[in-house]
Design a protein around this motif. Structure first.
Motif, mmCIF file in Angstrom:
data_model
loop_
_atom_site.group_PDB
_atom_site.id
_atom_site.type_symbol
_atom_site.label_atom_id
_atom_site.label_comp_id
_atom_site.label_asym_id
_atom_site.label_seq_id
_atom_site.Cartn_x
_atom_site.Cartn_y
_atom_site.Cartn_z
ATOM 1 N N ALA A 58 0.813 -1.219 0.000
ATOM 2 C CA ALA A 58 0.000 0.000 0.000
ATOM 3 C C ALA A 58 0.847 1.270 0.000
ATOM 4 C CB ALA A 58 -0.937 0.001 1.205
ATOM 5 N N ASP A 59 0.252 2.336 -0.491
ATOM 6 C CA ASP A 59 0.876 3.664 -0.468
ATOM 7 C C ASP A 59 0.384 4.489 0.711
ATOM 8 O OD1 ASP A 59 2.201 3.329 -3.113
ATOM 9 O OD2 ASP A 59 0.127 3.275 -3.816
ATOM 10 N N VAL A 60 -0.884 4.283 1.067
ATOM 11 C CA VAL A 60 -1.510 4.957 2.202
ATOM 12 C C VAL A 60 -1.997 3.881 3.147
ATOM 13 C CG1 VAL A 60 -3.371 6.475 2.965
ATOM 14 C CG2 VAL A 60 -2.209 6.928 0.802
ATOM 15 N N ILE A 61 -1.572 3.945 4.412
ATOM 16 C CA ILE A 61 -1.893 2.882 5.367
ATOM 17 C C ILE A 61 -2.680 3.448 6.533
ATOM 18 C CG2 ILE A 61 -0.967 1.138 6.938
ATOM 19 C CD1 ILE A 61 1.296 2.450 4.201
ATOM 20 N N PHE A 62 -3.906 2.964 6.712
ATOM 21 C CA PHE A 62 -4.752 3.338 7.837
ATOM 22 C C PHE A 62 -4.546 2.335 8.970
ATOM 23 C CE2 PHE A 62 -6.875 5.215 4.234
ATOM 24 C CZ PHE A 62 -7.529 6.344 4.704
ATOM 25 N N THR A 63 -4.513 2.830 10.206
ATOM 26 C CA THR A 63 -4.561 1.956 11.375
ATOM 27 C C THR A 63 -5.723 2.385 12.261
ATOM 28 O OG1 THR A 63 -2.868 3.358 12.421
ATOM 29 C CG2 THR A 63 -2.135 1.279 11.455
ATOM 30 N N SER A 64 -6.436 1.396 12.784
ATOM 31 C CA SER A 64 -7.546 1.660 13.700
ATOM 32 C C SER A 64 -7.544 0.553 14.747
ATOM 33 C CB SER A 64 -8.879 1.688 12.938
ATOM 34 O OG SER A 64 -9.972 1.901 13.823
ATOM 35 N N VAL A 65 -6.804 0.788 15.825
ATOM 36 C CA VAL A 65 -6.620 -0.220 16.871
ATOM 37 C C VAL A 65 -6.888 0.415 18.234
ATOM 38 C CG1 VAL A 65 -5.014 -1.607 15.493
ATOM 39 C CG2 VAL A 65 -4.125 0.250 16.926
ATOM 40 N N PRO A 66 -7.039 -0.396 19.294
ATOM 41 C CA PRO A 66 -7.550 0.155 20.560
ATOM 42 C C PRO A 66 -6.638 1.105 21.321
ATOM 43 C CG PRO A 66 -7.965 -2.215 20.407
ATOM 44 C CD PRO A 66 -7.033 -1.867 19.298
ATOM 45 N N ALA A 68 -2.398 2.746 22.418
ATOM 46 C CA ALA A 68 -1.094 3.171 21.904
ATOM 47 C C ALA A 68 -0.159 1.990 21.729
ATOM 48 C CB ALA A 68 -0.478 4.205 22.848
ATOM 49 N N GLU A 69 -0.208 1.032 22.655
ATOM 50 C CA GLU A 69 0.696 -0.115 22.533
ATOM 51 C C GLU A 69 0.397 -0.948 21.286
ATOM 52 O OE1 GLU A 69 -1.947 -1.319 26.211
ATOM 53 O OE2 GLU A 69 -1.167 0.550 25.336
ATOM 54 N N HIS A 70 -0.874 -0.915 20.847
ATOM 55 C CA HIS A 70 -1.222 -1.645 19.633
ATOM 56 C C HIS A 70 -0.714 -0.912 18.391
ATOM 57 C CE1 HIS A 70 -4.529 -2.928 22.523
ATOM 58 N NE2 HIS A 70 -3.792 -4.008 22.332
ATOM 59 N N VAL A 71 -0.844 0.430 18.390
ATOM 60 C CA VAL A 71 -0.280 1.210 17.274
ATOM 61 C C VAL A 71 1.225 0.991 17.214
ATOM 62 C CG1 VAL A 71 -0.055 3.472 16.201
ATOM 63 C CG2 VAL A 71 -2.073 2.965 17.592
ATOM 64 N N ARG A 72 1.873 1.034 18.379
ATOM 65 C CA ARG A 72 3.329 0.856 18.436
ATOM 66 C C ARG A 72 3.719 -0.524 17.919
ATOM 67 N NH1 ARG A 72 3.656 1.831 23.308
ATOM 68 N NH2 ARG A 72 3.948 4.077 23.092
ATOM 69 N N ALA A 73 2.963 -1.548 18.298
ATOM 70 C CA ALA A 73 3.270 -2.905 17.845
ATOM 71 C C ALA A 73 3.136 -3.029 16.330
ATOM 72 C CB ALA A 73 2.356 -3.909 18.537
ATOM 73 N N VAL A 74 2.110 -2.395 15.768
ATOM 74 C CA VAL A 74 1.950 -2.398 14.311
ATOM 75 C C VAL A 74 3.150 -1.735 13.657
ATOM 76 C CG1 VAL A 74 0.632 -1.468 12.373
ATOM 77 C CG2 VAL A 74 -0.577 -2.484 14.307
ATOM 78 N N HIS A 75 3.516 -0.559 14.129
ATOM 79 C CA HIS A 75 4.628 0.184 13.538
ATOM 80 C C HIS A 75 5.938 -0.599 13.645
ATOM 81 C CE1 HIS A 75 2.747 4.499 13.620
ATOM 82 N NE2 HIS A 75 1.973 3.608 13.049
ATOM 83 N N GLU A 76 6.187 -1.175 14.810
ATOM 84 C CA GLU A 76 7.441 -1.914 14.994
ATOM 85 C C GLU A 76 7.530 -3.120 14.074
ATOM 86 O OE1 GLU A 76 7.516 -2.715 19.162
ATOM 87 O OE2 GLU A 76 8.304 -0.718 19.690
ATOM 88 N N SER A 77 6.371 -3.663 13.703
ATOM 89 C CA SER A 77 6.360 -4.838 12.829
ATOM 90 C C SER A 77 6.546 -4.491 11.355
ATOM 91 C CB SER A 77 5.050 -5.613 13.011
ATOM 92 O OG SER A 77 3.953 -4.937 12.410
ATOM 93 N N ASP A 90 -3.237 7.251 11.309
ATOM 94 C CA ASP A 90 -3.691 6.545 12.513
ATOM 95 C C ASP A 90 -5.003 7.130 12.993
ATOM 96 O OD1 ASP A 90 -3.647 4.712 14.632
ATOM 97 O OD2 ASP A 90 -2.871 6.273 15.965
ATOM 98 N N MET A 91 -6.035 6.292 13.033
ATOM 99 C CA MET A 91 -7.367 6.722 13.447
ATOM 100 C C MET A 91 -7.697 6.243 14.856
ATOM 101 S SD MET A 91 -9.331 6.332 9.793
ATOM 102 C CE MET A 91 -10.257 7.877 9.954
ATOM 103 N N SER A 92 -6.698 5.705 15.555
ATOM 104 C CA SER A 92 -6.885 5.234 16.921
ATOM 105 C C SER A 92 -6.974 6.411 17.884
ATOM 106 C CB SER A 92 -5.712 4.333 17.319
ATOM 107 O OG SER A 92 -5.422 3.383 16.310
ATOM 108 N N THR A 93 -7.561 6.170 19.049
ATOM 109 C CA THR A 93 -7.623 7.205 20.079
ATOM 110 C C THR A 93 -6.593 6.883 21.146
ATOM 111 O OG1 THR A 93 -9.965 7.582 19.658
ATOM 112 C CG2 THR A 93 -9.088 8.403 21.728
ATOM 113 N N ILE A 94 -5.481 7.622 21.119
ATOM 114 C CA ILE A 94 -4.372 7.408 22.050
ATOM 115 C C ILE A 94 -3.933 8.764 22.600
ATOM 116 C CG2 ILE A 94 -3.665 5.323 20.824
ATOM 117 C CD1 ILE A 94 -1.403 6.884 19.540
ATOM 118 N N ALA A 95 -3.042 8.730 23.565
ATOM 119 C CA ALA A 95 -2.558 9.993 24.149
ATOM 120 C C ALA A 95 -1.808 10.798 23.099
ATOM 121 C CB ALA A 95 -1.659 9.702 25.342
ATOM 122 N N PRO A 96 -2.034 12.105 23.048
ATOM 123 C CA PRO A 96 -1.336 12.942 22.064
ATOM 124 C C PRO A 96 0.181 12.780 22.096
ATOM 125 C CG PRO A 96 -3.129 14.174 23.043
ATOM 126 C CD PRO A 96 -3.044 12.876 23.804
#
Length: 290
Positions: A58-66, A68-77, A90-96
């Motif tokens: 993909a060229d544009v990647i959306f993430t929607s996970v519960p 911050a640790e889930h967003v971080r895990a996606v990114h690290e992978s 990132d469309m998740s609701t995490i700390a700014p």
């Protein structure tokens, strides 16, 4: 422009479906729940076996996970497969502060990052009429704006990275405070012999009328708390809001009050119910004070 979508839960599944049906582009999807991936594939998505496979395609990647640790895990992978010029949304609701940190790390790989949280709920996600806040580079936003318009009817560009998610937390904190006011006044109305139908009609002709009294009065009146947005999710968001207050070193009693109510709701195993089930806490606390 090929699209990736990682995280196919209640909101992510609905949003990705709109992209699949409306964008006329290839959409690559992944979720750890294989049944959700299969559901997306059935309407035209390309099923992927991992987040890395999505990012490779993909060229544009959306993430929607519960969280911050889930967003971080996606990114690290996916760091090993990120290409220069990709845009992560990132469309998740995490700390700014977590969002800003994650965005800076993505930038190191030559990609751009947008924090793009959403407001409203499940039906609006299905209908493609969400409210959307955007934080991040303006040029990246302009490139993906047409895709966001498939997901929401109202989009507000807030500024640099972190400003979109900051606005989402402010929004949800205010929702929590409004809902608490609705809860308290509906209980007081009941105690004074005014049923919820009459209360709703009377409120609707005055300045106190609001979206949450209109959508939650019947839910509360019938004590039927089917989940549109859960207590657990609201507790997470108001908790982030209180952390933001503490970081600024200011005193906002309403924030602390509402956060405490939602923590009580979690402690009473109400986490999977709609956030309006916070009424049960208000009702219980009122009885204890009698």
């Amino acid at each position: 422009m090929k699209i990736g979508f990682i995280g196919l839960g209640i909101m992510g599944g609905a949003m990705s479906a709109n992209l699949i049906k409306k964008s006329n582009r290839d959409v690559f999807v992944f979720d750890f729940d294989e049944s959700k991936v299969a559901k997306s594939a059935a309407i035209g998505a390309h099923a992927c076996a991992s987040s890395a496979e999505v990012v490779e395609n993909a060229d544009v990647i959306f993430t929607s996970v519960p969280k911050a640790e889930h967003v971080r895990a996606v990114h690290e992978s996916v760091y090993d497969v990120i290409r220069s010029g990709q845009i992560f949304i990132d469309m998740s609701t995490i700390a700014p502060k977590d969002s800003v940190t994650l965005g800076k790390k993505i930038n190191e790989y030559g990609a751009q990052f947008l924090d793009v949280p959403i407001v409203k709920s499940k039906q609006q996600a299905i209908d493609g009429t969400l409210g959307i806040y955007v934080g991040g580079p303006k040029e990246a936003y302009e490139k993906v704006k047409s895709l966001l318009e498939l997901l929401g009817s109202d989009i507000v560009y807030m500024g640099e990275n972190g400003k979109g998610i900051t606005m989402k937390i402010l929004h949800n904190m205010l929702v929590g405070e409004i809902q608490n006011g609705v809860n308290e006044m509906m209980l007081l109305a009941e105690k004074n012999g005014i049923d919820w139908q009459t209360f709703l009609k009377a409120i609707s002709i005055g300045g106190a009328n609001n979206f949450y009294i209109q959508t939650k009065a019947e839910v509360i009146g019938k004590r039927k708390f089917d989940t549109a947005f859960s207590v657990a999710n609201m507790r997470k968001d108001v908790g982030i809001a209180e952390d933001m207050v503490n970081d600024q070193g200011i005193d906002l009693p309403g924030v602390k009050l509402v956060n405490g109510i939602y923590q009580q709701a979690i402690d009473r195993d109400l986490g999977n119910l709609d956030f309006s089930a916070s009424f049960k806490v208000v009702e219980s606390n009122a009885k204890a004070a009698e």
